[in-house]
Enzyme design. Structure first.
Site, short mmCIF file in Angstrom:
data_model
loop_
_atom_site.label_atom_id
_atom_site.label_comp_id
_atom_site.label_asym_id
_atom_site.label_seq_id
_atom_site.Cartn_x
_atom_site.Cartn_y
_atom_site.Cartn_z
N ASP A 98 0.79 -1.24 0.00
CA ASP A 98 0.00 0.00 0.00
C ASP A 98 0.81 1.28 0.00
OD1 ASP A 98 1.12 -0.07 2.52
OD2 ASP A 98 -0.72 -0.72 3.51
N GLU A 120 -0.30 -9.09 -0.91
CA GLU A 120 -0.87 -8.49 0.32
C GLU A 120 -2.11 -7.65 -0.03
OE1 GLU A 120 0.81 -5.48 3.38
OE2 GLU A 120 1.73 -7.37 3.97
N GLU A 134 -2.04 5.07 2.88
CA GLU A 134 -2.02 3.65 2.52
C GLU A 134 -3.40 3.07 2.22
OE1 GLU A 134 -0.37 5.00 5.08
OE2 GLU A 134 1.75 4.62 4.66
N HIS A 210 6.66 5.36 12.78
CA HIS A 210 6.98 6.17 11.59
C HIS A 210 5.79 6.70 10.81
CE1 HIS A 210 6.07 2.31 9.67
NE2 HIS A 210 5.82 3.00 8.59
N ARG A 212 2.79 8.39 8.77
CA ARG A 212 2.47 9.78 8.45
C ARG A 212 1.27 10.30 9.25
NH1 ARG A 212 4.73 12.03 3.20
NH2 ARG A 212 6.25 10.44 2.70
N HIS A 243 13.60 5.14 12.54
CA HIS A 243 13.38 5.29 11.09
C HIS A 243 14.16 6.51 10.58
CE1 HIS A 243 11.06 5.98 7.39
NE2 HIS A 243 10.45 4.82 7.56
C1 UD1 Z 1 6.89 4.79 3.53
C2 UD1 Z 1 5.47 4.39 3.11
C3 UD1 Z 1 4.74 3.72 4.26
C4 UD1 Z 1 5.57 2.59 4.86
C5 UD1 Z 1 6.95 3.09 5.21
C6 UD1 Z 1 7.80 1.94 5.68
C7 UD1 Z 1 4.34 5.87 1.49
C8 UD1 Z 1 3.58 7.11 1.29
N1 UD1 Z 1 4.72 5.59 2.76
O1 UD1 Z 1 6.76 5.78 4.54
O2 UD1 Z 1 3.51 3.20 3.80
O3 UD1 Z 1 4.92 2.13 6.03
O4 UD1 Z 1 7.56 3.66 4.04
O5 UD1 Z 1 8.92 2.37 6.38
O6 UD1 Z 1 4.61 5.16 0.55
N2 UD1 Z 1 14.51 8.19 4.30
C9 UD1 Z 1 15.87 8.11 4.15
N3 UD1 Z 1 16.40 6.88 3.84
C10 UD1 Z 1 15.65 5.77 3.69
C11 UD1 Z 1 14.27 5.87 3.86
C12 UD1 Z 1 13.71 7.09 4.15
O7 UD1 Z 1 16.58 9.08 4.28
O8 UD1 Z 1 16.21 4.69 3.41
C13 UD1 Z 1 13.91 9.51 4.62
C14 UD1 Z 1 13.91 10.47 3.42
O9 UD1 Z 1 14.11 11.78 3.88
C15 UD1 Z 1 12.48 10.33 2.91
C16 UD1 Z 1 11.73 10.16 4.22
O10 UD1 Z 1 12.57 9.34 5.03
O11 UD1 Z 1 12.06 11.44 2.14
C17 UD1 Z 1 10.35 9.56 4.14
O12 UD1 Z 1 10.31 8.42 3.32
P1 UD1 Z 1 8.92 8.04 2.57
O13 UD1 Z 1 9.13 6.78 1.79
O14 UD1 Z 1 8.40 9.21 1.85
O15 UD1 Z 1 7.93 7.80 3.76
P2 UD1 Z 1 7.92 6.77 4.95
O16 UD1 Z 1 7.42 7.48 6.14
O17 UD1 Z 1 9.22 6.07 5.02
N1 UDP Z 2 12.42 -3.52 10.31
C1 UDP Z 2 13.79 -3.68 10.12
N2 UDP Z 2 14.64 -2.83 10.78
C2 UDP Z 2 14.21 -1.86 11.60
C3 UDP Z 2 12.81 -1.71 11.78
C4 UDP Z 2 11.95 -2.55 11.11
O1 UDP Z 2 14.22 -4.56 9.40
O2 UDP Z 2 15.04 -1.15 12.16
C5 UDP Z 2 11.50 -4.44 9.61
C6 UDP Z 2 10.44 -5.08 10.44
O3 UDP Z 2 10.91 -6.26 11.06
C7 UDP Z 2 9.38 -5.35 9.40
C8 UDP Z 2 9.49 -4.17 8.47
O4 UDP Z 2 10.79 -3.64 8.68
O5 UDP Z 2 9.68 -6.50 8.64
C9 UDP Z 2 8.44 -3.15 8.80
O6 UDP Z 2 8.74 -1.99 8.11
P1 UDP Z 2 8.15 -0.59 8.55
O7 UDP Z 2 7.77 -0.61 9.99
O8 UDP Z 2 9.12 0.43 8.08
O9 UDP Z 2 6.87 -0.43 7.61
P2 UDP Z 2 5.36 -0.95 7.70
O10 UDP Z 2 5.37 -2.42 7.93
O11 UDP Z 2 4.68 -0.18 8.77
O12 UDP Z 2 4.80 -0.57 6.37
#
Ligand code: UD1
Ligand code: UDP
Length: 381
Positions: A98, A120, A134, A210, A212, A243
């Protein structure tokens, strides 16, 4: 006969953890050419998973920017996907879950008239803004998809109620397949600090946060609740892999950093995370994936959200919603820390999310769709 070109598309950490085992399963079938396109909506957190599963993508859109907006993720994915589809010429595209990558991946496949398999599928809260974005992403993908790989019967029923009746399969969640490859009793952490936590002597609480929809006031409440729990309980150690989102990091720095017994660490590789969870006492999270993994490992979970699209583990008694109000989170955590009977009732291993063979069922369903195999039976049919 030509091989079927099946292209898996993903971009964030959780999609990668749940799709890597599937990319590998598909590659084990001689009739399939398993292709992998990453959008890199996440960069470091995605690369860490690719390393754990030893997977090299065929195409990398490399779209991540700091503090990216939903519109920039979606538009960059769409443009990048045009190129990837033209280069790799898939017969089917698989998307997961999602995220913005999921939605843009499915939309792009539709623009190119490539059939879509949704891994999923069928999770719902029926609240358009929670989780945001999502819930809308998964509904939009449901309108586009041709095959629906539902983790549970409940997920399948959600789709049936929406009038989606064809191409539905109950497969289990591929995260259970992933867990089977990562969790080991004799695991030694490469993050040295984790080898020395007082598992057993003290209560190790594992935390992530984490979402939004929790940005702002709810995230502040969550951080203050975690601080209070750590301050009030000398027999607790709180481990929180933070995160990389700057919004999350700011909230952590402002409200939680410096509290006693709190270990703020960088995101962990998936295998480290899974093994830490297996050794922890309790999980506090707003994550989706942790709600599936922790029950399988017999760990109680308090979900710091107002709703969940994963009611199965709530029904099984191992997951409870504790909301996003500071007092509520503290009260429910304190109960599990101090009341052995309340803890015992939640701490049993259940597996509503599968038997670890989801990827095999999905591969079989794809072969069936193209007339190259038998239709797989639903999980628990
Ligand atoms: C995204 C997904 C969310 C999912 C989450 C898992 C969307 C809108 N959201 O949210 O559904 O639960 O991932 O973690 O698709 N960043 C880094 N390095 C990384 C990852 C993130 O620097 O490896 C920082 C960047 O500044 C980036 C910000 O985190 O712009 C947010 O990342 P983004 O993918 O937009 O949103 P998440 O909150 O991670
Ligand atoms: N996870 C990981 N390292 C971390 C935190 C989470 O590998 O430091 C794994 C966790 O075990 C799970 C997945 O990341 O498999 C969940 O991702 P996240 O919480 O970012 O996203 P969501 O599941 O809420 O979309």
């Amino acid at each position: 006969m030509d091989k079927l070109r099946i292209m898996s598309v993903f971009g964030t950490r959780p999609e990668a953890i749940k799709m890597c085992p599937l990319v590998k399963e598909l590659a084990s079938h001689p009739e399939i050419e398993s292709l992998c396109c990453v959008t890199a909506q996440h960069r470091q957190m995605l690369d860490s998973v690719l390393e754990v599963f030893d997977l090299k993508p065929d195409y990398d859109l490399d779209i991540m920017t700091p503090r990216q907006t939903l519109s920039t993720i979606t538009s960059k994915c769409l443009t990048g996907m045009d190129e990837a589809i033209e280069a790799l010429k898939p017969d089917m595209i698989l998307v997961h879950g999602d995220t913005s990558t999921t939605f843009a991946g499915a939309l792009s496949a539709f623009y190119h008239q490539v059939p879509v398999g949704h891994v999923e599928a069928g999770l719902r809260t029926y609240d358009k803004y929670s989780p945001f974005p999502e819930e809308m992403n998964r509904k939009l993908v449901s309108a586009i998809a041709d095959l629906y790989f539902c983790p549970t019967v409940n997920n399948k029923n959600n789709l049936l109620k929406e009038g989606i009746t064809d191409g539905l399969f109950v497969t289990g969640n591929t995260v259970i397949d992933a867990l089977k490859t990562t969790v080991r009793e004799d695991y030694v952490f490469s993050t040295e600090e984790l080898n020395h936590l007082p598992y057993g002597e003290k209560k190790v609480l594992l935390v992530t946060c984490h979402r939004r929809e929790n940005y702002g006031e709810p995230m502040k409440n969550i951080m203050l609740a975690l601080r209070q729990i750590a301050e009030q309980n000398e027999d607790v150690e709180l481990v929180y892999p933070v995160h990389l989102s700057p919004v999350v990091r700011e909230a952590v720095d402002k409200y939680l950093r410096g509290a006693p017994r709190v270990h703020l660490i960088d995101p962990l590789p998936a295998d480290e995370m899974h093994n830490l969870m297996a050794r922890s006492y309790l999980v506090l999270t707003d994550s989706g994936g942790l709600q599936e993994e922790a029950p399988a490992l017999g760990k109680p979970v308090l979900v710091m959200r107002r709703e969940t699209e994963r009611p199965e583990a709530v029904e099984a008694g191992t997951v409870k919603l504790c909301g996003v109000v500071q007092d509520d989170i503290v009260t429910m955590a304190e109960r599990l820390i101090h009341d052995p009977e309340a803890y015992r009732k939640m701490a049993h291993a259940v597996n509503p999310y599968g038997d670890g063979h989801a990827c095999e069922r999905i591969a079989q369903a794809i072969l069936w769709h193209f007339g190259r195999g038998e239709k797989p039976a639903d999980l628990n049919a």
